[in-house]
Design a protein around this motif. Structure first.
Motif, PDB file in Angstrom:
ATOM      1  N   THR A  97       0.830  -1.199   0.000  1.00 36.18           N
ATOM      2  CA  THR A  97       0.000   0.000   0.000  1.00 36.18           C
ATOM      3  C   THR A  97       0.868   1.253   0.000  1.00 36.18           C
ATOM      4  N   ALA A  98       1.853   1.264   0.899  1.00 38.73           N
ATOM      5  CA  ALA A  98       2.717   2.437   1.025  1.00 38.73           C
ATOM      6  C   ALA A  98       3.470   2.707  -0.273  1.00 38.73           C
ATOM      7  N   ALA A  99       4.024   1.653  -0.872  1.00 38.72           N
ATOM      8  CA  ALA A  99       4.786   1.825  -2.113  1.00 38.72           C
ATOM      9  C   ALA A  99       3.888   2.342  -3.241  1.00 38.72           C
ATOM     10  N   THR A 100       2.675   1.809  -3.327  1.00 41.10           N
ATOM     11  CA  THR A 100       1.738   2.243  -4.368  1.00 41.10           C
ATOM     12  C   THR A 100       1.396   3.716  -4.211  1.00 41.10           C
ATOM     13  N   ARG A 101       1.081   4.129  -2.997  1.00 41.42           N
ATOM     14  CA  ARG A 101       0.668   5.510  -2.764  1.00 41.42           C
ATOM     15  C   ARG A 101       1.835   6.479  -2.971  1.00 41.42           C
ATOM     16  N   ARG A 102       3.009   6.082  -2.571  1.00 38.94           N
ATOM     17  CA  ARG A 102       4.177   6.934  -2.841  1.00 38.94           C
ATOM     18  C   ARG A 102       4.417   7.062  -4.351  1.00 38.94           C
ATOM     19  N   GLY A 103       4.270   5.953  -5.050  1.00 40.14           N
ATOM     20  CA  GLY A 103       4.470   5.986  -6.498  1.00 40.14           C
ATOM     21  C   GLY A 103       3.461   6.868  -7.199  1.00 40.14           C
ATOM     22  N   LEU A 104       2.209   6.799  -6.784  1.00 45.03           N
ATOM     23  CA  LEU A 104       1.176   7.631  -7.393  1.00 45.03           C
ATOM     24  C   LEU A 104       1.415   9.108  -7.100  1.00 45.03           C
ATOM     25  N   TRP A 105       1.818   9.415  -5.868  1.00 45.64           N
ATOM     26  CA  TRP A 105       2.053  10.815  -5.520  1.00 45.64           C
ATOM     27  C   TRP A 105       3.223  11.366  -6.329  1.00 45.64           C
ATOM     28  N   ARG A 106       4.283  10.580  -6.479  1.00 48.53           N
ATOM     29  CA  ARG A 106       5.426  11.033  -7.272  1.00 48.53           C
ATOM     30  C   ARG A 106       5.055  11.195  -8.748  1.00 48.53           C
ATOM     31  N   ALA A 107       4.156  10.344  -9.220  1.00 46.45           N
ATOM     32  CA  ALA A 107       3.687  10.485 -10.603  1.00 46.45           C
ATOM     33  C   ALA A 107       2.945  11.807 -10.782  1.00 46.45           C
ATOM     34  N   TYR A 108       2.137  12.176  -9.804  1.00 48.57           N
ATOM     35  CA  TYR A 108       1.492  13.488  -9.837  1.00 48.57           C
ATOM     36  C   TYR A 108       2.536  14.595  -9.841  1.00 48.57           C
ATOM     37  N   ARG A 109       3.558  14.468  -8.997  1.00 47.81           N
ATOM     38  CA  ARG A 109       4.578  15.512  -8.926  1.00 47.81           C
ATOM     39  C   ARG A 109       5.268  15.709 -10.275  1.00 47.81           C
ATOM     40  N   ARG A 110       5.585  14.604 -10.942  1.00 44.99           N
ATOM     41  CA  ARG A 110       6.223  14.707 -12.266  1.00 44.99           C
ATOM     42  C   ARG A 110       5.285  15.366 -13.276  1.00 44.99           C
TER      43      ARG A 110
ATOM     44  N   THR B 183      -8.136  19.216  -3.895  1.00 43.60           N
ATOM     45  CA  THR B 183      -7.684  17.840  -3.710  1.00 43.60           C
ATOM     46  C   THR B 183      -7.941  17.053  -4.987  1.00 43.60           C
ATOM     47  N   LEU B 184      -6.901  16.452  -5.523  1.00 47.30           N
ATOM     48  CA  LEU B 184      -7.001  15.666  -6.746  1.00 47.30           C
ATOM     49  C   LEU B 184      -7.343  14.213  -6.418  1.00 47.30           C
ATOM     50  N   PRO B 185      -7.934  13.471  -7.353  1.00 48.50           N
ATOM     51  CA  PRO B 185      -8.224  12.055  -7.095  1.00 48.50           C
ATOM     52  C   PRO B 185      -6.950  11.321  -6.666  1.00 48.50           C
ATOM     53  N   PHE B 186      -7.041  10.582  -5.565  1.00 47.91           N
ATOM     54  CA  PHE B 186      -5.857   9.900  -5.051  1.00 47.91           C
ATOM     55  C   PHE B 186      -6.287   8.661  -4.273  1.00 47.91           C
ATOM     56  N   HIS B 187      -6.115   7.507  -4.888  1.00 49.42           N
ATOM     57  CA  HIS B 187      -6.434   6.238  -4.239  1.00 49.42           C
ATOM     58  C   HIS B 187      -5.775   5.125  -5.025  1.00 49.42           C
ATOM     59  N   GLN B 188      -5.761   3.943  -4.452  1.00 45.69           N
ATOM     60  CA  GLN B 188      -4.971   2.845  -5.007  1.00 45.69           C
ATOM     61  C   GLN B 188      -5.562   2.200  -6.251  1.00 45.69           C
ATOM     62  N   HIS B 189      -6.764   2.586  -6.610  1.00 45.97           N
ATOM     63  CA  HIS B 189      -7.346   2.092  -7.853  1.00 45.97           C
ATOM     64  C   HIS B 189      -6.776   2.823  -9.072  1.00 45.97           C
ATOM     65  N   LEU B 190      -6.093   3.943  -8.848  1.00 43.34           N
ATOM     66  CA  LEU B 190      -5.595   4.757  -9.962  1.00 43.34           C
ATOM     67  C   LEU B 190      -4.411   4.096 -10.659  1.00 43.34           C
ATOM     68  N   ALA B 191      -4.286   4.401 -11.928  1.00 43.18           N
ATOM     69  CA  ALA B 191      -3.096   4.075 -12.701  1.00 43.18           C
ATOM     70  C   ALA B 191      -2.432   5.390 -13.109  1.00 43.18           C
TER      71      ALA B 191
END
Length: 382
Positions: free
Chosen positions: A259-272, A348-356
């Motif tokens: 869970t933690a790795a997925t959420r960190r990855g998604l947040w970094r993808a938003y940052r990029r 607040t942007l969409p942010f949950h583990q279902h996202l790609a």
């Protein structure tokens, strides 16, 4: 651009299950024991082991965690609690529930969290607790002022509803020695369906919280079954976590590092994706140490951008309207310029583990288009 169901208006955040939760709940239902059971106690042990602490006390919600923690710290009428206005209203309601006075403070606009100086500027002779909010999952280091607070008999009580699994230095949030309250509601990084946990500061405090969550009754359910009497030693509420909710949490916990790795990855993808977008500022959650709970940007055109994103079917939101501006808390209103500015700009942007990552690209593309539309309209009026 076709918006996927993962981005729709109702899914700014969304629960995520790993497929084992239903069987775990079914096992509890088949046992016929639905209330506080050995399943709840196993959940407490596993949470304590995960955090690296001696004890964890499970309750029915994050709000119940805050309420019982305040009671255990002997916060009540005549006392003040220093708290940021930028938080969910549950934080403030817990303070009012014990009869204390919320003293709202500003936040650092870059992190939406309090600072040492903001806290100490608000402390008075009536302060009994400070309640930093670990907004978006970002840990706060108040170690420099903790000795002074302790010397003045002021409890530091972390509202870590967003921050399960985040770290403060080498230690996880909850293991820093402060009273810490977690929430395991439906959209949290770890969910029990509904639930919360208090990390106490010692054995006596743990015993107090355990008694309060069981209506002040000393004996356990198993012990009461063996006698004709039970003893009520003090004030309490029906705040215990059910075995049903604990079973969901137990099924989730082994997957938390994923869970933690997925959420960190998604947040970094938003940052990029947001790096090349003008007109917005990303709120930093320090993903190297935190497990992000929200992804937020600031824009001076928030309301118009919000409306355009919603019209496109993208589930943006606002977390949170400042509490000191709420009608229910008007009695304690004060000028908090940074919070008020941020409160007008947060999206607040969409942010949950279902996202790609492809979903994130869609969100940022739509955000860019909304900003251009708003900017063009502003130029036309000028």
């Amino acid at each position: 651009m076709t918006i996927t169901a993962r981005l729709d208006v109702g899914r700014n955040a969304s629960p995520f299950l790993f497929g084992e939760e239903a069987a775990a709940v079914a096992e509890v239902l088949e046992s016929g024991q639905y209330g506080h059971t050995d399943v709840t106690e196993e959940f407490e042990r596993r949470i304590a082991a995960f955090l690296g602490v001696r004890d964890a006390v499970a309750v029915m919600s994050g709000t119940a965690a805050l309420h019982t923690a305040l009671l255990a710290a002997k916060v009540g009428p005549g006392h003040e609690v220093v708290v940021p206005s930028m938080t969910f209203c549950a934080t403030v309601q817990a303070i009012l529930a014990v009869g204390a006075t919320p003293v709202f403070v500003d936040v650092d606009p870059a992190t939406l969290c309090v600072t040492d100086q903001l806290v100490m500027d608000a402390v008075t002779d009536r302060t009994r607790a400070v309640m930093p909010v670990l907004f978006g999952g970002r840990a706060i280091d108040l170690s420099r002022i903790r000795p002074e607070l302790a010397a003045r008999d002021i409890a530091t009580m972390e509202d870590a509803a967003h921050a399960f699994g985040s770290r403060n230095g080498a230690r996880r949030v909850g293991a820093t020695g402060d009273l810490t309250c977690f929430s395991f509601g439906p959209i949290k990084n770890l969910t029990c369906g509904q639930g919360g946990v208090v990390i106490p500061r010692g054995h006596a405090e743990a015993a107090t919280i355990r008694r309060m969550r069981m209506l002040g009754v000393v004996q356990s359910q198993a012990e009461r079954a063996q006698t004709t009497r039970y003893c009520v030693e003090g004030f309490g509420l029906r705040y215990q976590m059910s075995g049903i909710n604990a079973a969901i949490g137990l099924a989730q916990l082994p997957h938390f590092e994923k869970t933690a790795a997925t959420r960190r990855g998604l947040w970094r993808a938003y940052r990029r994706a947001l790096a090349s977008l003008d007109g917005v500022t990303l709120v930093d959650v320090d993903p190297d140490r935190s497990v992000p709970h929200l992804c937020q940007v600031r824009t001076p055109h928030r309301d118009k951008v919000h409306a355009r994103m919603k019209a496109r079917g993208i589930g943006v939101g606002v977390h949170y309207p400042p509490n000191h501006l709420q009608p229910a808390f008007a009695e304690w209103r004060r000028d908090l310029p940074a919070t008020e500015q941020v409160g007008r700009e947060l999206l607040t942007l969409p942010f949950h583990q279902h996202l790609a990552e492809a979903d994130i690209d869609q969100v940022v593309t739509a955000l860019g288009q909304a900003l251009k539309t708003v900017g063009a309209a502003s130029c036309a009026r000028s």
